[in-house]
Each structure stands twice: as C-alpha cells, then as structure tokens.
Design an enzyme around this catalytic site. Structure first.
Site, PDB file in Angstrom:
ATOM      1  N   GLU A  29      -1.099   3.904   4.438  1.00 24.39           N
ATOM      2  CA  GLU A  29      -0.658   4.788   3.339  1.00 24.39           C
ATOM      3  C   GLU A  29       0.485   5.682   3.799  1.00 24.39           C
ATOM      4  O   GLU A  29       0.540   6.867   3.471  1.00 24.39           O
ATOM      5  CB  GLU A  29      -1.818   5.677   2.847  1.00 24.39           C
TER       6      GLU A  29
ATOM      7  N   GLU B 156     -12.440   7.115   3.733  1.00 20.95           N
ATOM      8  CA  GLU B 156     -12.629   8.541   4.054  1.00 20.95           C
ATOM      9  C   GLU B 156     -14.091   8.986   4.174  1.00 20.95           C
ATOM     10  O   GLU B 156     -14.500   9.946   3.540  1.00 20.95           O
ATOM     11  CB  GLU B 156     -11.892   9.409   3.027  1.00 20.95           C
TER      12      GLU B 156
HETATM   13  C1  XIL Z   1      -3.919   9.137  -4.465  1.00 25.60           C
HETATM   14  C2  XIL Z   1      -2.970   8.516  -5.463  1.00 25.60           C
HETATM   15  O1  XIL Z   1      -1.756   8.244  -4.836  1.00 25.60           O
HETATM   16  C3  XIL Z   1      -2.776   9.442  -6.639  1.00 25.60           C
HETATM   17  O2  XIL Z   1      -1.972   8.814  -7.622  1.00 25.60           O
HETATM   18  C4  XIL Z   1      -4.131   9.811  -7.247  1.00 25.60           C
HETATM   19  O3  XIL Z   1      -3.963  10.746  -8.272  1.00 25.60           O
HETATM   20  C5  XIL Z   1      -5.032  10.384  -6.179  1.00 25.60           C
HETATM   21  O4  XIL Z   1      -5.138   9.470  -5.104  1.00 25.60           O
HETATM   22  N1  XIL Z   1      -5.656   9.000   0.383  1.00 25.60           N
HETATM   23  C6  XIL Z   1      -6.089   7.868  -0.287  1.00 25.60           C
HETATM   24  C7  XIL Z   1      -5.487   7.512  -1.586  1.00 25.60           C
HETATM   25  O5  XIL Z   1      -6.887   7.102   0.264  1.00 25.60           O
HETATM   26  O6  XIL Z   1      -6.382   6.838  -2.416  1.00 25.60           O
HETATM   27  C8  XIL Z   1      -4.906   8.698  -2.314  1.00 25.60           C
HETATM   28  O7  XIL Z   1      -4.185   8.214  -3.435  1.00 25.60           O
HETATM   29  C9  XIL Z   1      -4.011   9.477  -1.373  1.00 25.60           C
HETATM   30  C10 XIL Z   1      -4.782   9.984  -0.174  1.00 25.60           C
END
Ligand code: XIL
Length: 608
Positions: free
Chosen positions: A270, A158
């Site tokens: 994701e 990101e």
């Molecule tokens: C999220 C996790 O799923 C949660 O458990 C944590 O509290 C916060 O992070 N984009 C990403 C991930 O790249 O690392 C994030 O994961 C969700 C959004």
C-alpha cells in the site's frame, strides 16, 4: 528469481514481446509494467470502482503501467456484504473483469478487518461457534465467487497493535487468536489456488509489531495453515525513510529476509509517501528517493514479489480526504494529477531495471541526489519590518525566522506583561489534530547576557498532563518544545553537543519539586529554568535557557543566528493527538533527530 506466482504473466509477455520484437521504439522509457513482467514481479496500484468508473484516462494508465490491480475498497466487508443477507458484487465484478481483460493480476483486499466492519455485526455478542460460522460463510461466499480469478487475497488486515499484542477486534473477542488460521483455512477451501496474505502497517522494519507478526506466521506455518505471504503496507511520511531514520532500509531488508527464509513471499502492498504543504520539485525529488530506497530493498530480494501503490494518480489518493490527512495538496503517488509520471515513478522503474542488470533510467548521481536530504535553501529574508513602532524587534517571518530582541531581561513569574513589546511567532503547521481541535500556540523569545528567554502562550480547551512518565513520554501529553542549534552549522543532520530539544511539559503547572519537568534530546546538557501557569484559555510557559554551558556559549550580537524550532504537543484524552510545528522546513516531525530542519533565530539589538 522468478516465482510460480508470476509464471503465467511472464509467459503471456514473452509471447507478445516476441511478436513485436524489432518494431518497438526504444526511444521512450519502458513502462513499469513491461519491466515488472520481465522480472516476474507484481507492480500494482489500488483503485475503487467509483474512481475507476468515472475516469477512462485513469483506466488506460492503470492497464498500461501496472500488471496488478488491488481492490482498494470494493471487496471490504461493509461494501461487498453490507447486510446479513445481501452481497454487493457490482464494483468488484467490474474491476475483476477489467483486470482479466487487461491481463492483470488481482490483489483482493481484504476479508477480515476491524475497519469497514458491517453495521449489522457492530456491537453484537456472538458465541465463538456463531462467529466462526458467520466468518466462514462470508469468506466462502466471497472467495468462492471469484475462484480462479483472483491471484492474491489479503485474508486478515491489521490484526496487531504496535506493542505486538493482538488487536481486540470483534473477531478476536468472539473467537480468540485462532480466528486468523481459521480464516486462512476457509479462504483456502474456497480457492486453493489463491495466494493468501497477512497484511499490516508498521511492520515494515524489524520492531515489536513485526516480531509479533513473524512469530504468528511461524505458528501458522508449523500448523500447516495455508498462508503464503506477508504484505507490508508502507504508508510513509517524507523524511521518515533512510539510514538511521524511522524506517531504515537496512531494517526493511532484514525483515523481508526473515519472512522469506521461513517460506513466505513479501510484498509492499500500500505504498504512498505523504508530505506536508504544497509539493515542490525538491519534495518530489526527495519523495522519489524514498520510493527508490524501498523499491531497491524489495527488488533486490528474491522474496519480495511485488510493490503496490495505494492509488494511481495523486488526486485520487485516500490522503486527499480530510479524515486521513491535513494536507489537501498531498501528492503521495507515482503519477501526478495530469496522469504524468513523476520522479518517483522513474525511481521505481530504475530500481526494477537495475535489479535485472538492465540499462537504468537514472544515473548514479541522480540516484544519490534524490536519496540525500534536500539542501534547504534558507529563504532570503524580507526586509525586517516593525508593524508597531513600540516593538523591540521586527515581525517574525512565519515558519522561517524569529527576531529575538536583546538585551531584555524577563522575570519567570507566569505573568506575561514583561513580554509586552516582544513580537509573537505563531506555530502554524498542523501535522496532527483531532477533528474539532482549536489548539493554538504563540511564542516569543528575547535575551540578556545570561539567558535566552522563551515564552509559549497556548490556547487549548482542557489540559491533559500527569498521565505519562515525564522522562520517557513527556511528548505524549500537553507540552511545548523549543529547539536550539548553537553549533554554527545549520545544516547538521544529527544531534551533537550544541544542539538541544527542550521539551517543557504542562505538568510543570503543578510541579512542586525544584527540578523542572523537561525532556528531549540533549535537554540535560543545559540547566533550563521553567515556570508554567494555567491561563483562562490554556497555559503559559516561561523559560530561561542559559547562554553559557558546557556545550555552548551563545553571545547575542546584532544579526547573530542560531538554529531554532518550536513545536506543540497536545492530548485530548490520554495520548498525543495534536502536533503543531513552527519551522516550514520540518515537514515530517523530524526535528527530534535532524537539526537541519530547524528555522533560525536572529538576535536583534533593541536599541536599533
Ligand atoms: C483506505 C481507503 O484507501 C479509503 O478510500 C477508505 O475510505 C478507507 O480505507 N490501510 C488499509 C487500507 O489497509 O484498507 C486503507 O484504505 C488505508 C490504510
């Protein structure tokens, strides 16, 4: 079709499959894992050690259905390296050991991210050299510890803003743009065999952000930086995927292709598909259609080497946490709370099978049905009721139908007393809200033979307006929206003459010009009159929409129906951080492009 990355997995599978050949029952669907292994792609799910430790059923399901395990949280900096000189490997170790024992690949997430940033570095001012030293040491230590065990590392997560500029993360501030190549080089030195990825959200389609990432990776490749892949996160909302939608699969295909052509692999890293409200079978089917379209775009491309979901079973999704979504019932993944496969899982399986010309698990018509917008059954309305004998029309049916009394003439003067006996509707579905918000909207509608009058009564602490160009960004600040579909076809999937989104900015409160401040799709088709005033609790809008115009002639008669929808936008500081929606059919803020998700307004003869 096969890539180097998966050759080892594939070999292992060929051997075990031949050992069992002829003895496996064919009656059941194959698992995702069997099929993905045959194809040589990653099919994965993210998991945190704390969820993993607590649930043996989940562990079994993970190893059975997936060939790839993504470290959801354990390897993030704040967890694995919480203070300057402590590393905490326990959770990552358990997940890595399990994956190895289960012959799964590991996708490790993530080395550099502005979130989960360790407390000991927060607010620090580091010189460029010092920052490079700290970053390199972290990467060398963490990647080095798992050398030879981890297939993929998300090196940077990101790093870009939506407009394609670099996100001002601490690393960017301390080091500059080249923190990215420096991080890739450090990771490569620590494990030359790990495949190094750049990962982001909002870069799934061709757009300003993915253009910037594309330019960045090309610069890295030219400089021989060891980047090997790009991860498209794919956190999507129900209703946002499809031809002509926010994420058009054609644009996703084009995007995968361009990254592939410069020599990178792409993975969906994701994926989840959020929805509002309680999941129904119709929601699960439509959600499966989203997974199907994404999986098809991925698996048909030789450059797309994997699809990972952000969790295994719905109940463990990050979107169940109040800080990440407003819907405690959201069920965005491939397996349900009882560990059972959902239609979405069949969709991904079908996509994998068809990409190899193997026997599908969904018929062509099942595929078409889950991709199509669900046919919204307009609820059978309950018997109309007047809770108070003085009401000029029955109570509205929440989120479904509003009874508009006629003939009633309203004076646009910022005084709501002439709305006294007109029932209020309430805009209850909170799609977006800052944590402490108490913004509410009540509305009313009535008609005479010239106008459809509408009223919005908004309760909100502090109004934000005048900070955006009204013509293009009226919805970024305090505003209300009324939508009308007077075409007679309530199932319309796109705007055409006869449909209008009438966005009324709170900026009308101070508007001294003679034209109201209005925006929205086809709002110019009709000449709306507006009065907006501050109230002790927020603001009040009164508007008159002409019943006769070039695009429609609406004639109120008892029982006559038009499509109707109401939204509220609110901002706490500058940009919109509140979105309330009236119609229960609009689960993804899609009314701006899809009139089929409106509710209905039914004219009611007040003399009845
Ligand atoms: C999220 C996790 O799923 C949660 O458990 C944590 O509290 C916060 O992070 N984009 C990403 C991930 O790249 O690392 C994030 O994961 C969700 C959004």
């Amino acid at each position: 079709m096969m890539n180097r990355f998966f050759k080892c997995v594939l070999l292992a599978v060929v051997i075990s499959a031949s050992a069992f050949s002829g003895t496996l029952a064919q009656a059941q669907d194959p698992t995702l894992r069997e099929v993905a292994d045959r194809k040589g792609v990653a099919i994965g799910a993210a998991i945190s050690s704390w969820t993993f430790d607590a649930d043996s059923k989940l562990r079994d399901l993970l190893a059975r259905e997936f060939n790839t395990l993504t470290l959801e949280n354990d390897a993030k900096w704040c967890n694995i390296h919480p203070t300057a000189d402590t590393y905490n490997y326990a959770g990552t170790d358990r997940l890595v050991d399990f994956a190895i024992a289960s012959r799964m690949q590991i996708h490790a997430h993530t080395l550099l991210w502005h979130e989960c940033f360790p407390d000991y570095l927060k607010g620090q001012t580091l010189s460029r050299d010092e920052a490079i030293r700290v970053m390199r040491e972290h990467i060398a230590t963490v990647v080095g510890r798992y050398k030879g065990k981890i297939a993929v590392w998300d090196v940077v997560n990101e790093a870009f803003n939506e407009d394609g500029t670099y996100r001002e993360t601490p690393w960017y501030k301390w080091i500059g743009e080249d923190y990215i190549p420096l991080a890739f080089e450090a990771a490569h030195e620590a494990d030359p065999d790990a495949l190094l990825f750049y990962n982001d959200y909002g870069i799934e389609a061709v757009n300003a952000k993915s253009d910037a990432v594309f330019e960045m990776v090309k610069r890295l490749l030219t400089a021989k930086t060891p980047i090997r892949g790009v991860g498209l996160q794919m956190h999507v909302k129900l209703g946002s995927v499809g031809a002509g939608r926010q994420l058009d699969p054609a644009s996703l295909r084009e995007n995968i292709q361009r990254f592939g052509l410069v020599g990178l692999q792409v993975q969906i890293t994701e994926m989840d598909v959020a929805h509002t409200g309680e999941p129904t079978e119709a929601i699960f089917d439509y959600q499966a259609g989203h997974y199907l379209q994404i999986a098809d775009a991925c698996f048909e491309s030789r450059y797309c080497t994997g699809l990972i979901t952000w969790g295994v079973v719905d109940k463990n999704s990050w979107l169940r946490l109040p800080e990440f979504s407003n819907n405690p019932q959201v069920s965005p993944l491939l397996f349900d709370d009882q560990y059972q496969p959902k239609k979405a899982r069949d969709a991904v399986l079908d996509s994998l099978l068809r990409s190899m010309d193997e026997t599908p698990v969904l018929s062509d018509s099942e595929r078409a049905a889950i991709v199509a917008e669900p046919i919204v059954e307009r609820a059978d309305l309950p018997e109309p009721v007047k809770t108070d004998a003085n009401q000029l029309a029955p109570d509205s049916v929440p989120g479904t139908a509003y009874y508009a009394a006629f003939p009633v003439t309203i004076t646009l003067d910022g005084d709501a007393s002439d709305w006294a006996n007109i029932p209020r509707g309430s805009v209850d579905n909170v799609l977006l809200a800052p944590p402490s918000a108490a913004t509410t909207m009540r509305f009313a509608a009535a008609a005479d033979d010239q106008y459809l009058y509408i009223m919005a009564d908004v309760t909100k602490a502090g109004l934000v307006y005048g900070k955006h160009p009204i013509a293009t960004e009226w919805y970024e600040e305090d505003s209300v929206e009324f939508y009308v579909n007077a075409t007679g076809n309530l199932s319309l999937l796109a705007y055409e003459p006869g449909v209008a989104q009438i966005g009324i900015a709170a900026a009308n409160i101070d508007n001294k010009g003679d034209k109201p401040l209005i925006g929205g799709g086809r709002s110019d088709d009709v000449e709306v009159k507006v009065v907006a005033v501050r109230t002790s609790e927020g603001y009040l809008v009164e508007a008159a929409i002409p019943l006769k115009s070039d695009v429609w002639t609406i004639t109120p008669k008892a029982g006559g129906i038009i499509g109707f929808q109401v939204h509220l936008n609110g901002a706490s500081t500058v940009d919109r951080d509140t979105k309330l929606i009236w119609s229960i059919y609009d689960t993804a803020d899609n009314s701006w492009q899809d009139p089929s998700v409106f509710g209905q307004l039914i004219f009611w003869d007040k003399a009845r």
